[in-house]
Design a protein around this motif. Sequence first.
Motif, PDB file in Angstrom:
ATOM      1  N   MET A 317      33.211 -39.301  79.536  1.00 43.61           N
ATOM      2  CA  MET A 317      33.819 -38.120  78.926  1.00 43.61           C
ATOM      3  C   MET A 317      35.208 -38.402  78.360  1.00 43.61           C
ATOM      4  O   MET A 317      35.653 -37.720  77.442  1.00 43.61           O
ATOM      5  CB  MET A 317      33.888 -36.979  79.938  1.00 43.61           C
ATOM      6  N   LEU A 318      35.900 -39.400  78.883  1.00 43.01           N
ATOM      7  CA  LEU A 318      37.284 -39.642  78.480  1.00 43.01           C
ATOM      8  C   LEU A 318      37.455 -40.785  77.496  1.00 43.01           C
ATOM      9  O   LEU A 318      38.557 -40.991  76.978  1.00 43.01           O
ATOM     10  CB  LEU A 318      38.142 -39.910  79.717  1.00 43.01           C
ATOM     11  N   VAL A 319      36.400 -41.535  77.244  1.00 41.45           N
ATOM     12  CA  VAL A 319      36.573 -42.732  76.427  1.00 41.45           C
ATOM     13  C   VAL A 319      36.993 -42.387  74.998  1.00 41.45           C
ATOM     14  O   VAL A 319      37.733 -43.149  74.354  1.00 41.45           O
ATOM     15  CB  VAL A 319      35.281 -43.584  76.440  1.00 41.45           C
ATOM     16  N   ARG A 320      36.566 -41.236  74.455  1.00 45.08           N
ATOM     17  CA  ARG A 320      36.958 -40.867  73.097  1.00 45.08           C
ATOM     18  C   ARG A 320      38.426 -40.484  73.004  1.00 45.08           C
ATOM     19  O   ARG A 320      39.089 -40.763  72.004  1.00 45.08           O
ATOM     20  CB  ARG A 320      36.087 -39.715  72.587  1.00 45.08           C
ATOM     21  N   SER A 321      38.943 -39.813  74.018  1.00 44.64           N
ATOM     22  CA  SER A 321      40.321 -39.342  73.962  1.00 44.64           C
ATOM     23  C   SER A 321      41.322 -40.399  74.414  1.00 44.64           C
ATOM     24  O   SER A 321      42.411 -40.513  73.842  1.00 44.64           O
ATOM     25  CB  SER A 321      40.488 -38.074  74.797  1.00 44.64           C
ATOM     26  N   LEU A 322      40.972 -41.187  75.421  1.00 53.20           N
ATOM     27  CA  LEU A 322      41.885 -42.207  75.922  1.00 53.20           C
ATOM     28  C   LEU A 322      41.637 -43.585  75.317  1.00 53.20           C
ATOM     29  O   LEU A 322      42.552 -44.402  75.231  1.00 53.20           O
ATOM     30  CB  LEU A 322      41.766 -42.312  77.445  1.00 53.20           C
ATOM     31  N   GLY A 323      40.405 -43.838  74.908  1.00 53.16           N
ATOM     32  CA  GLY A 323      40.063 -45.153  74.383  1.00 53.16           C
ATOM     33  C   GLY A 323      39.476 -46.059  75.452  1.00 53.16           C
ATOM     34  O   GLY A 323      39.750 -45.899  76.641  1.00 53.16           O
ATOM     35  N   ARG A 324      38.664 -47.010  75.033  1.00 55.06           N
ATOM     36  CA  ARG A 324      38.003 -47.921  75.975  1.00 55.06           C
ATOM     37  C   ARG A 324      39.003 -48.744  76.767  1.00 55.06           C
ATOM     38  O   ARG A 324      38.798 -49.009  77.956  1.00 55.06           O
ATOM     39  CB  ARG A 324      37.043 -48.852  75.219  1.00 55.06           C
ATOM     40  N   ARG A 325      40.071 -49.157  76.115  1.00 54.51           N
ATOM     41  CA  ARG A 325      41.060 -49.996  76.794  1.00 54.51           C
ATOM     42  C   ARG A 325      41.698 -49.258  77.970  1.00 54.51           C
ATOM     43  O   ARG A 325      41.807 -49.804  79.078  1.00 54.51           O
ATOM     44  CB  ARG A 325      42.131 -50.437  75.798  1.00 54.51           C
ATOM     45  N   ALA A 326      42.117 -48.022  77.748  1.00 54.36           N
ATOM     46  CA  ALA A 326      42.776 -47.253  78.802  1.00 54.36           C
ATOM     47  C   ALA A 326      41.803 -46.901  79.919  1.00 54.36           C
ATOM     48  O   ALA A 326      42.146 -46.999  81.105  1.00 54.36           O
ATOM     49  CB  ALA A 326      43.402 -45.983  78.222  1.00 54.36           C
ATOM     50  N   VAL A 327      40.594 -46.470  79.563  1.00 54.95           N
ATOM     51  CA  VAL A 327      39.611 -46.105  80.581  1.00 54.95           C
ATOM     52  C   VAL A 327      39.219 -47.326  81.409  1.00 54.95           C
ATOM     53  O   VAL A 327      39.122 -47.259  82.644  1.00 54.95           O
ATOM     54  CB  VAL A 327      38.375 -45.462  79.917  1.00 54.95           C
TER      55      VAL A 327
END
Length: 349
Positions: A317-327
Amino acid sequence: MVAAALVTALAIAAVALAWSKWVPYLHKAVTLSGTHTWKGSSILAVGGVHASNAPSWHAATSFASAYFELVWRALVAALLISAAVSAFVPGSWVARVMNRRTKVGSAAVGGLMSTPSLMCTCCTAPVAATLRREGAGTAAVVAYWLGNPLLNPAVLVFLGFVAPWQWVVTRLAVGLVVVVGGSALVGRLVERDAEQRPAAVPADASRPVDGTWLAGAPRRFVLTLLRLGLILVPEYLVVVLAVGAVRGWLFPVGESGFVHAGVLVVIVAAVVGTLVVIPTGGEIPIVAGLAALGLSLGGVGALLLTLPAVSLPAMAMLVRSLGRRAVGAAAGVVALGGVLAGGLLTALG
């Protein structure tokens, strides 16, 4: 005008949290204070699924049904709070409150803001995504996301009533390190990739906060609910089903030949714990049951930290808003925190 909008957002959040979290958890805490016994079994065992069982549709649907029965109120509350933030809180205000001069300061604010909502990692994800969209920095958003499950005051109280004090100390101490220090580290790592991933810009940063903005709040509220319901919830369901399908492979502690102690067990527990999705407090019966089957203190500590902190559905759910690197970095920080928790609990005995 802004004050009226903020009061509206706070009122929606307070009512939603009182209905879904504060009142039910107060009743549960009162009950546990008298019984000192956690009623109910591990959610990983629903539907008659046992360790080493192969993936199946029955395992998937029985887990998803039991899981959503436990979290649906919190999920509804999360969607309402997300919509309220998007509709009634100016994006510039979100950024001003949550973004501090240092990454540690931003993470501390995000962690502090997370403590009243008492949510699991998945139900926190829609709110975290909205905060990011409204201009909050990576460190603050990750701290809010991780702080909800790890610094949850209700779960710490529950643990105090039904588990050894060492469990409570381990969860709180390592939780603080992961939420503040780990989130600050994630924010700093993401900064290095700033050229490839532009900084978040508040959705209404260029829009004046006037009567027109306030009049459009109800429409923004409805549109945000629809967007979250049509995009986040379906992918959330799919990943929950996937985790439920393979849960028989995740914790084969009761199987013959499984090593219950050692560094490898701590590492495996830390990694597996970052993938599993559980409701708020769901780690307590899981960890207690595995401890009774002989899992070492190191493995117990690792799961006590990682099980509630992140999960595959929340990451999706968060990969679009935070990005793959951050997640990915957040998941890595949690896994390392699990190893640290395993070491601390072993040392405390």
